[in-house]
Every structure is written in structure tokens, then in C-alpha cells.
Design a protein around this motif. Structure first.
Motif, PDB file in Angstrom:
ATOM      1  N   LYS A   1      15.049 -80.492  11.766  1.00 50.64           N
ATOM      2  CA  LYS A   1      15.280 -80.747  13.195  1.00 50.64           C
ATOM      3  C   LYS A   1      15.354 -79.426  13.966  1.00 50.64           C
ATOM      4  CE  LYS A   1      15.585 -85.234  12.696  1.00 50.64           C
ATOM      5  NZ  LYS A   1      14.492 -86.128  13.167  1.00 50.64           N
TER       6      LYS A   1
ATOM      7  N   LYS B   1      25.202 -77.235  -0.536  1.00 48.14           N
ATOM      8  CA  LYS B   1      25.013 -78.017   0.682  1.00 48.14           C
ATOM      9  C   LYS B   1      24.641 -77.118   1.861  1.00 48.14           C
ATOM     10  CE  LYS B   1      27.220 -81.475   3.652  1.00 48.14           C
ATOM     11  NZ  LYS B   1      28.454 -82.262   3.902  1.00 48.14           N
TER      12      LYS B   1
ATOM     13  N   ALA C   1      21.460 -79.197  15.648  1.00 50.17           N
ATOM     14  CA  ALA C   1      20.208 -78.582  15.195  1.00 50.17           C
ATOM     15  C   ALA C   1      19.267 -78.348  16.375  1.00 50.17           C
ATOM     16  CB  ALA C   1      19.536 -79.469  14.148  1.00 50.17           C
TER      17      ALA C   1
ATOM     18  N   PHE D   1      25.229 -83.738  13.924  1.00 50.26           N
ATOM     19  CA  PHE D   1      24.468 -82.835  13.060  1.00 50.26           C
ATOM     20  C   PHE D   1      23.081 -82.598  13.646  1.00 50.26           C
ATOM     21  CE2 PHE D   1      22.918 -81.746   8.619  1.00 50.26           C
ATOM     22  CZ  PHE D   1      23.781 -80.662   8.472  1.00 50.26           C
ATOM     23  N   ILE D   2      22.442 -83.684  14.075  1.00 43.01           N
ATOM     24  CA  ILE D   2      21.103 -83.583  14.668  1.00 43.01           C
ATOM     25  C   ILE D   2      21.160 -82.870  16.020  1.00 43.01           C
ATOM     26  CG2 ILE D   2      19.195 -84.929  15.647  1.00 43.01           C
ATOM     27  CD1 ILE D   2      19.760 -87.035  13.473  1.00 43.01           C
TER      28      ILE D   2
ATOM     29  N   ASN E   1      20.632 -79.117   9.872  1.00 41.70           N
ATOM     30  CA  ASN E   1      19.422 -79.911   9.657  1.00 41.70           C
ATOM     31  C   ASN E   1      18.226 -78.997   9.935  1.00 41.70           C
ATOM     32  OD1 ASN E   1      17.195 -81.734   9.914  1.00 41.70           O
ATOM     33  ND2 ASN E   1      18.660 -83.398  10.204  1.00 41.70           N
ATOM     34  N   TYR E   2      17.704 -78.409   8.876  1.00 40.36           N
ATOM     35  CA  TYR E   2      16.659 -77.389   9.015  1.00 40.36           C
ATOM     36  C   TYR E   2      15.395 -77.944   9.672  1.00 40.36           C
ATOM     37  CZ  TYR E   2      13.180 -73.878   7.705  1.00 40.36           C
ATOM     38  OH  TYR E   2      12.177 -72.940   7.734  1.00 40.36           O
TER      39      TYR E   2
ATOM     40  N   SER F   1      26.518 -87.699  11.665  1.00 43.17           N
ATOM     41  CA  SER F   1      25.078 -87.529  11.553  1.00 43.17           C
ATOM     42  C   SER F   1      24.454 -87.247  12.917  1.00 43.17           C
ATOM     43  CB  SER F   1      24.448 -88.781  10.937  1.00 43.17           C
ATOM     44  OG  SER F   1      23.047 -88.669  10.884  1.00 43.17           O
TER      45      SER F   1
END
Length: 282
Positions: free
Chosen positions: A268, A261, A225, A221-222, A265-266, A218
Motif C-alpha cells: 500500500k 513482523k 501506509a 494500518f492501510i 503495509n509495504y 487493519s
């Protein structure tokens, strides 16, 4: 002035545990400085560097326990040491003698880029998005060269040229992801690939290829982005920015309709693009 200044960034790793530090002592050094930068999250349990001193290295230790921006760490290292060339390394690389031999041949007017392997395959650098297969591969001025930062060797003249254009070598608007890529955008813009020298490399663990727990996944992922949003804003022209935003927005919208899926992360990403800041700078 040192012949070479070496930076090894530790994260959640003690000095004696670092694969990089335990492998660079295969070589005896002369007129070389080593900065060990512990970037957290815990203080070093021991600062015993006797095994490094025995290799002829002048050793300095720095600690920032809050997981400082890699761009800030790299720039501080470059600014704090006077050297003919600078090596940047992570803590978990299996450094080879051939890499060290080649690294010491890099001139002040050159940028050494090691041939990096992970899981048995060549991963870095890429030329026009394709992994380099041989260090003897010829390079054209308009080729797009991108590489991971670990192992690069920066000549002092290269550093001066980039600073004349951008003030800093590494873009401090980025923290983790994007630091390496935007460095190469800057280098390519200033140098047009002039001075690049591909050198023998080593094996390196890449996070994108590792199986990690949900919390770490996670976090990455951020971070990715924000890397994508900031890179779009600062390293693309307005026409390209509009095109990419429309394309990504449509893709996210269509996938949401069909419950596919989304691999980014759109929200962010858009926050990074609109604000122009990493979330840690707010």
C-alpha cells in the motif's frame, strides 16, 4: 466577521454525546460561530443544540455520512466562515477553561498550538521529534514543529499566507492520517515557525495508544501506509525519496527472510508513492 469560528467534527457520535461540545459550554461566547460536522457513518439522531445556543454560539450543522476527507472538511470550514481566528476540534476532547482562555488571545497573525496530553503524558506538539514539556519553551526558526490538528487555532492572516503558496490550507490528497502533519510542513515552509504560540491544552484520546478490534486496526494500518507513501512523494526531494525507498525495501526484505513482523503495509505504501493518490481517489 466573527471573533472566532469553531469546528467540531463528529464521527459515530451524536451531538449530546460529544465530550467536546459538552465541555466548551463552560464558557459564554459572544460573536462566535460553531460548525458541527457529522462525518458519519450514521445520521444524527437529534439536532437539538439548545444547550449550545444558551452559551451564545451561532450553530450550524453539516453531515457527510461517507466519512469525508478531514482535509476537505477543514478547508470547507475555513472557506465558509469569515472570522478573525478558527478553532478545529474532534468530538472527544475534554476542553479546559485555560485552553479556551488562551485560544481567545490568539491574534490573526498567530497559530495557537495546544499542549495535548494522553494517558497522563505530553504528546503534542513535538519539537524536533521530542514532546513539548512546557508552553514557555522557546522556539527557533529551524525547529521542526509537528502537532495533532485537534485544538489548533488558526489566525486569518496565517490562512491567507498558506493559501498564497498552496491554494489550500490542508492538503486534500490526504484523508485521515497525514492531514495534520502535512499542514505543519506547509506552515513551516511558508512561515518558518513565525507566529507560533504554544497554549494550554487538554486531554485527548489518541488512536495509536488505544486497543482496538482487528477491523479498525487493519483500516488504520492501510491509512498510515497511504499517509507515508504520499508524504514521501510530495514532501521530500528526489534524493531523499530514493534513499527512503531503498532503506524501507531492504528492511522489509530482511525481516521477511527472518520472519519478523513488518510494521507497515509495504504494498500500500508503494502504491501510494507510485500513483500519487489515496486509494479513495482512484
Amino acid at each position: 466577521m466573527y471573533e472566532v469560528a469553531i469546528l467540531v467534527v463528529l464521527y459515530d457520535c451524536n451531538i449530546s454525546q460529544s465530550v467536546t461540545l459538552n465541555s466548551i459550554i463552560k464558557r459564554k461566547f459572544k460573536n462566535a460561530h460553531l460548525t458541527i460536522w457529522n462525518n458519519g457513518p450514521h445520521k444524527l439522531k437529534s439536532i437539538d443544540v439548545s444547550f449550545l445556543l444558551d452559551s451564545g454560539l451561532n450553530v450550524e450543522i453539516k453531515e457527510t455520512l461517507h466519512n469525508e476527507s478531514l482535509a476537505i472538511i477543514y478547508n470547507d470550514f475555513l472557506d465558509s466562515n469569515s472570522s478573525q481566528k478558527y478553532m478545529i476540534l474532534d468530538h472527544d476532547s475534554s476542553i479546559t477553561e485555560s485552553y479556551l482562555d488562551d485560544a481567545f488571545t490568539i491574534k490573526s497573525s498567530e497559530l495557537g498550538i495546544p499542549h495535548i496530553f494522553s494517558q497522563g503524558k505530553p504528546r503534542s506538539p513535538t519539537i524536533n521529534r521530542k514532546p513539548l514539556l512546557s508552553i514557555d519553551t522557546p522556539l527557533k526558526s529551524n525547529d521542526s514543529v509537528i502537532a495533532i490538528g485537534s485544538g489548533i487555532v488558526l489566525g486569518s492572516d496565517i490562512i491567507k499566507s498558506i493559501k498564497n503558496e498552496y491554494d489550500t490550507v490542508f492538503d486534500e490528497r490526504f484523508y485521515l492520517y497525514g492531514v495534520d502533519t502535512t499542514f505543519f510542513y506547509r506552515f513551516n515552509n511558508v512561515m518558518k515557525n513565525d507566529g507560533i504560540k504554544f497554549i494550554h491544552g487538554f486531554n485527548h484520546n489518541l488512536s495509536r495508544l488505544e486497543v482496538e478490534n482487528e477491523e479498525v486496526t487493519s483500516f488504520r494500518f492501510i491509512e498510515r501506509a497511504y499517509d507515508q507513501g504520499l508524504t514521501l512523494r510530495y514532501y521530500n526531494n528526489k534524493k531523499m525519496q530514493i534513499y527512503i525507498i531503498i532503506r524501507i525495501t531492504l528492511s522489509v526484505f530482511i525481516k521477511s527472510i527472518f520472519r519478523v513482523k513488518v510494521k507497515m503495509n509495504y504494498l500500500k505504501f508503494m502504491d501510494a508513492y507510485i500513483s500519487g493518490k489515496h486509494y479513495r481517489d482512484k
